[in-house]
Design a protein around this motif. Structure first.
Motif, mmCIF file in Angstrom:
data_model
loop_
_atom_site.group_PDB
_atom_site.id
_atom_site.type_symbol
_atom_site.label_atom_id
_atom_site.label_comp_id
_atom_site.label_asym_id
_atom_site.label_seq_id
_atom_site.Cartn_x
_atom_site.Cartn_y
_atom_site.Cartn_z
ATOM 1 N N ASP A 2 0.766 1.877 3.820
ATOM 2 C CA ASP A 2 0.155 3.572 3.141
ATOM 3 C C ASP A 2 1.073 4.713 2.998
ATOM 4 O O ASP A 2 0.408 6.014 4.044
ATOM 5 C CB ASP A 2 -1.297 3.805 4.153
ATOM 6 N N HIS A 40 1.639 5.394 -2.323
ATOM 7 C CA HIS A 40 1.264 6.235 -3.058
ATOM 8 C C HIS A 40 2.320 6.728 -3.576
ATOM 9 O O HIS A 40 3.244 7.447 -3.422
ATOM 10 C CB HIS A 40 0.456 7.024 -2.056
ATOM 11 N N HIS A 45 0.865 -1.154 -0.221
ATOM 12 C CA HIS A 45 -0.434 0.233 -0.037
ATOM 13 C C HIS A 45 1.267 1.346 0.306
ATOM 14 O O HIS A 45 1.175 1.630 0.897
ATOM 15 C CB HIS A 45 -0.738 -0.470 1.281
ATOM 16 N N HIS A 52 -7.447 -1.740 5.241
ATOM 17 C CA HIS A 52 -7.519 -0.839 6.551
ATOM 18 C C HIS A 52 -8.595 -1.660 7.972
ATOM 19 O O HIS A 52 -9.223 -0.514 8.552
ATOM 20 C CB HIS A 52 -7.894 0.677 6.431
ATOM 21 N N LYS A 109 -8.526 -1.716 -6.206
ATOM 22 C CA LYS A 109 -8.858 -0.671 -5.849
ATOM 23 C C LYS A 109 -9.995 1.136 -6.176
ATOM 24 O O LYS A 109 -9.741 1.340 -7.076
ATOM 25 C CB LYS A 109 -7.535 -0.253 -5.091
HETATM 26 ZN ZN LIG Z 1 -3.818 4.868 1.057
#
Ligand SMILES: [Zn+2]
Length: 456
Positions: free
Chosen positions: A317, A62, A60, A243, A146
């Motif tokens: 994340d 970005h 995960h 999550h 996703k």
């Molecule tokens: Zn995320």
């Protein structure tokens, strides 16, 4: 003749950690065992006293490319990943454009191939299902699909979002036909409206610190996740419960797995839950930015679920933004998240040393389980001869303090500045090449490969 020999390490194998050497020829593991002393190696690493893990894969991240490269790009983001032992990343879909057509997906792949230091797989967004793109995106090699369960008017919403339950069901049906997993960030905007009212009714200033911990509550996320689970069952899609950090959500994952109606895997991410920071340090200005954190999980309950197999995967994340985008006094116009990858692998080792999980379980949740679920195993997620020579070498006893002098992420902010940790990744090795040693990232942009599920 070997290209690389990793000697004297405690090596992860299917049968636990063993005292073994690893020989590499080219990009692949050539042998795992005790080699004949007469076999030469161009490069040798003495891993005495260290653990040799299959490379950590961050499920995960970005990377913000294309479209948001003022926050991060493949080069800076994967350098940060390498700095903490990550050998491959899956990249999230809230880019511009969103990877929802083949053209948009290929754009992200090509940028990764030009700039990434480590291996990668971009996820795809299934919300353009009406154009027939979902099976084509699956064919391109997206590990899974996703999107975000959000309405367009809210902070950090993205075109990869919908709160329209009919669209969610139709997207699930389209993904079901591909056999891939679909992950949805659960959300419910009524709870966010309520968070505003809670702060107002308490007559407190509307700041990130006062507001944020009323968001992403158990009731909000679990309620949304129940709806997602029901729609996933209706569509017959493989559901990736993303999550899953609150008690109710964890209980739902247990229930869904016990029901056995659809395949279910579940993850928690370090940044918004396990290791959420209240303040992040800005080294350039020697100040701390009060960012607040989402509703805190029950940490004991969460880690028990990681240990007992309810939670299958961890992710960082890593969600970088620029300094100017954080507005402590304007929570409704401030993005969520911060950079994680410079520290992610090291923090995982610290949690092993804190007794939250075993090193074996860490390897499963950070590498093996996802590699198996998404079709990368054994090429990724194993130390088996013939597979990619990806390794994260760790000194589990090293005690050190996180400093923010050097941050590889474009996001030059450090949520963990000054934290004392035990456990240090000393080497990151991707397909036989050392790309980080003792904190120095030496990999080159373009070395990273787009890894497609099912490829040997
Ligand atoms: Zn995320």
């Amino acid at each position: 003749m070997l290209d690389l020999l990793i000697k004297n390490g405690k090596v992860y194998t299917e049968d636990g950690f063993q005292d073994l050497d690893i020989g590499v020829v080219g990009e692949r593991i050539a042998l795992v065992g005790k080699p004949d002393a007469t076999i030469g190696a161009k490069t040798a690493i003495d891993a005495a006293g260290k653990a040799v893990l299959p490379g950590i894969i961050d499920w995960h991240t970005h990377m913000r490319e294309p479209g948001l490269t003022h926050k991060e790009d493949f080069q800076t983001g994967t350098a940060a990943a390498a700095a903490s032992g990550v050998t491959m990343v899956c990249t999230q879909v809230n880019t511009d454009p969103v990877p929802d057509t083949v053209e948009h997906y290929r754009l992200q792949v090509e940028l990764g191939e030009q700039k990434s230091l480590i291996d990668f797989n971009p996820l795809a967004c299934p919300l353009a299902y009406e154009g027939g793109w979902v099976p084509k995106l699956a064919e391109q090699g997206a590990a899974w699909f996703k999107f975000f369960q959000k309405c367009a008017a809210y902070p950090y919403s993205t075109p990869a979002s919908t709160s329209d339950t009919v669209r969610i069901l139709k997207a699930f049906q389209a993904v079901a036909a591909t056999g891939k997993f679909v992950a949805v960030h659960p959300w419910d905007h009524f709870f966010w409206d309520e968070a505003v009212r809670i702060v107002e009714n308490a007559e407190l200033p509307m700041t990130l610190k006062n507001w944020r911990h009323h968001t992403y509550t158990d009731a909000e996320m679990t309620g949304a996740a129940y709806q997602l689970y029901y729609l996933a069952k209706t569509a017959g899609v493989r559901w990736y419960a993303l999550h899953a950090w609150h008690r109710g959500y964890i209980d739902l994952v247990r229930l869904a797995k016990a029901e056995g109606k659809i395949d279910v895997i579940a993850s928690v991410e370090m940044m918004p839950s396990i290791d959420a920071a209240d303040d992040i340090y800005d080294p350039a200005n020697d100040t701390w930015i009060p960012v607040g954190h989402d509703a805190a999980p029950d940490a004991d309950y969460l880690w028990a679920a990681v240990r007992d197999g309810t939670i299958d995967l961890l992710g960082s994340d890593h969600a970088p933004h620029t300094r100017d985008e954080y507005r402590p006094d304007d929570p409704l116009h401030t993005p969520a998240g911060y950079g994680m990858l410079d520290w992610y692998g090291h923090l995982l080792l610290d949690y092993v040393n804190k007794g939250r999980l075993s090193l074996e379980r860490l390897v499963e949740v950070s590498s093996v389980n996802g590699a198996k679920a998404f079709g990368f195993y054994p090429r990724k997620g194993s130390n088996i001869p013939g597979t990619d020579a990806d390794f994260t070498i760790c000194d589990m006893d090293k005690e050190w303090t996180i400093d923010s002098k050097k941050i590889y992420s474009k996001c030059q902010l450090s949520p963990y500045h000054g934290r004392k940790v035990k456990g240090l990744v000393t080497h990151t090795i991707v397909r036989g090449s050392v790309i980080m040693q003792d904190g120095e990232v030496t990999g080159s942009p373009g070395f990273g490969k787009f890894i497609v599920p099912g490829e040997i």
